[in-house]
Enzyme design. Structure first.
Site: not given
Length: 94
Positions: A21, A39
């Site tokens: 990320r 996520n």
């Protein structure tokens, strides 16, 4: 003025716990995109990217190419996205 579009992507593989990320955020910011990466419970990462179509394509190509070195991307699904609000930055969601 080029038109602004949004795309949502789901990235599958070894993509959680590997800085995915954060790398995606850095890449998106360099491309001037807004949106988020988060996520999901199934082990994938969801990415929403808004901005110039060319820049979104570059981000998707980067995701499909495997993202950061520590990740192992197996597949990426994308579709056009109509967000319910405007994103002012590219954030990491938890």
């Amino acid at each position: 003025m080029m038109s602004k579009v949004c795309t949502i992507a789901w990235v599958h593989g070894t993509v959680q716990g590997v800085g995915f990320r954060y790398s995606t955020q850095r890449e998106a910011l360099q491309l001037g995109l807004t949106g988020y990466a988060r996520n999901l419970d199934d082990g994938s990462v969801e990415v929403v990217a808004c901005g110039e179509a060319d820049n979104i394509e570059q981000l998707i190509a980067w995701l499909k190419a495997g993202g950061p070195r520590s990740a192992r991307v197996e597949k990426v699904f994308t579709e056009p996205h109509q967000p319910d609000r405007e994103y002012d930055k590219f954030s990491i969601r938890y």
